[in-house]
Scaffold this active site. Sequence first.
Site, mmCIF file in Angstrom:
data_model
loop_
_atom_site.group_PDB
_atom_site.id
_atom_site.type_symbol
_atom_site.label_atom_id
_atom_site.label_comp_id
_atom_site.label_asym_id
_atom_site.label_seq_id
_atom_site.Cartn_x
_atom_site.Cartn_y
_atom_site.Cartn_z
ATOM 1 N N LYS A 210 0.826 -1.209 0.000
ATOM 2 C CA LYS A 210 0.000 0.000 0.000
ATOM 3 C C LYS A 210 0.860 1.259 0.000
ATOM 4 C CE LYS A 210 -3.803 -0.020 2.399
ATOM 5 N NZ LYS A 210 -4.793 0.019 3.515
ATOM 6 N N GLU A 216 10.062 -5.996 3.747
ATOM 7 C CA GLU A 216 10.310 -7.260 3.066
ATOM 8 C C GLU A 216 9.915 -7.189 1.596
ATOM 9 O OE1 GLU A 216 8.880 -8.201 7.342
ATOM 10 O OE2 GLU A 216 8.395 -6.781 5.728
ATOM 11 N N GLY A 271 -5.169 -5.323 5.286
ATOM 12 C CA GLY A 271 -4.432 -6.248 4.438
ATOM 13 C C GLY A 271 -4.996 -7.648 4.429
ATOM 14 N N ARG A 272 -5.366 -8.170 5.594
ATOM 15 C CA ARG A 272 -5.852 -9.550 5.661
ATOM 16 C C ARG A 272 -7.289 -9.683 5.170
ATOM 17 N NH1 ARG A 272 -4.771 -7.351 10.466
ATOM 18 N NH2 ARG A 272 -6.369 -7.105 12.065
ATOM 19 N N GLU A 357 -4.273 -12.698 13.685
ATOM 20 C CA GLU A 357 -3.876 -11.294 13.655
ATOM 21 C C GLU A 357 -5.052 -10.394 14.014
ATOM 22 O OE1 GLU A 357 -0.620 -9.454 10.973
ATOM 23 O OE2 GLU A 357 -2.505 -8.920 9.982
ATOM 24 N N HIS A 388 -2.849 -39.095 8.825
ATOM 25 C CA HIS A 388 -1.643 -39.882 9.061
ATOM 26 C C HIS A 388 -0.554 -39.026 9.692
ATOM 27 C CE1 HIS A 388 -2.940 -43.526 6.878
ATOM 28 N NE2 HIS A 388 -3.726 -42.667 6.263
ATOM 29 N N LYS A 508 9.204 -5.264 14.274
ATOM 30 C CA LYS A 508 9.681 -4.513 13.115
ATOM 31 C C LYS A 508 10.589 -3.366 13.534
ATOM 32 C CE LYS A 508 5.723 -5.212 10.002
ATOM 33 N NZ LYS A 508 4.646 -4.501 9.260
#
Length: 545
Positions: A210, A216, A271-272, A357, A388, A508
Amino acid sequence: MDKRTAPLTESKAWKALQDHFAEIRGLHLRELFAGDPARGEAFTLEAAGLFLDYSKNRVTARTLELLADLARERGVGDRVEAMFTGRRINVTEGRAVLHTALRAPRGASVEVDGRNVVPAVHEVLDRMAAFAGAVRSGEWKGFTGMPIRAVVNIGIGGSDLGPAMVCEALRAYATRDIEFRFVSNVDATDFCEATRDLDPRTTLFIVSSKTFTTQETMANARSARAWCLRALEDEAAVARHFVAVSTDAAKVAAFGIDTANMFGFWDWVGGRYSLDSAIGLSTMIAVGPDRFRELLEGFRAMDEHFRTAPVERNMPMILGLLGIWYADFFEAPTVAVLPYDHYLRRFPAYLQQLIMESNGKSVTLDGEAVGAPTSPVYWGEPGTNGQHSFYQLIHQGSHLIPCDFIAFARSLNPLDGHHAMLLSNVLAQAEALAFGKTSAEVAAEGASPALVPHRTFPGNRPSNVILAERLTPAVLGALVALYEHMVFVQGAVWGINPFDQWGVELGKELSRRILPELEAGTEPALAHDGSTNALIRRLRRLAAH
């Protein structure tokens, strides 16, 4: 004090639930089903193409009444309407929360500060559709005139998990002429492996940030730019091999991206919650604009159900309130999400961010302690793979782990016998978790007395079963919206803000301080704790060899 932020554990409905829990906590699902032969049909719901069977939960009709009372007492319905009408319910950031406007139909009106945002949403969707169509058809060419054969989405968090999950989930509907990859980790291995076999002349990068400052994402974007220019040797190539999902035109232009190929979204989209915004550009290129619209229609159908259905017949409400029942009364520490469709193998990872979050908070909107456990840990794996792996723990372990099973009546890849076998496992696992196998039943099968305790299954392990006819874009949209709104319900009951994420900021901030200390030519003066100082010194020594 507002009724939505009054102390949760002092509320009338909460205390009634506590008393009720004391009465029924020992009831076994065997007893509940034996006492109500119609339970398997009564405790079900249908909405937006999804069918929910919640009969295998440790609840009675009275439990559900009391949970609905809790939702009403906590003002969940008022909070729902406040969200849909654009009020600034994200109070810690002073923002509206309108991911639902991203799927509002053309011509609808959703206002933020007196302005209808729907036309702007559809303007972006139309631009996305035109661009996606050009890439898919080969009309959009790379710098050397070759069509695009690989799309690499560079983002992190919601700018990665959402589109990566949807592209995988809808792979059956995607073009096979273009490869789709996702880079998010700042570990260089992620970028190097994603691009190792790609041709820069036919690769398009979508940089999703944004602010165009995400550490990152921008590190990976700069590496992608250098990778591209090593082969194409002309700065002008950037404009043909990079597009941006961002709101900062100046930074996008400085990177070399034509701002005509910048797709924006808004501060009222977290964002999510953004996979159906321009963040979904990679998805639209993969499946095409028409399928993307079907995805939005599925979201919209669940939105309308959530907004209009009464609490007792509202699927996200039921799912959210059951989650509170287990997290706060049974103190269940985790929830397993178990999709029995291989295309949904990234769905649990997507839900981890969406749920944890959002509701991984311990203070209310007023800054006071919630007073009860909030979000459990969400995790899971697809289908019989998990059986399994970790199902042993779910069946016979010491923790109570509620489960959500997700399955489809029809396979998108039918092979003789496979899908019936898959579905038989879904039903068998839910049945085994609920009813188990008694020691008497084990003994009657001829097991030795020494083995009886080991082969006994306690049962009484709760689960939901979510079914649909088949995995389509619309069904996927409804499924994602179901969990989005479940999160909202729980946050409203707990009185927390599901739409901020201050918990990610401290790490951060400290990483920005540590980075130059790792890179400095001479050993810097360190002022961290003793452990961090020692680790920095050790890493510097190891890197120097």
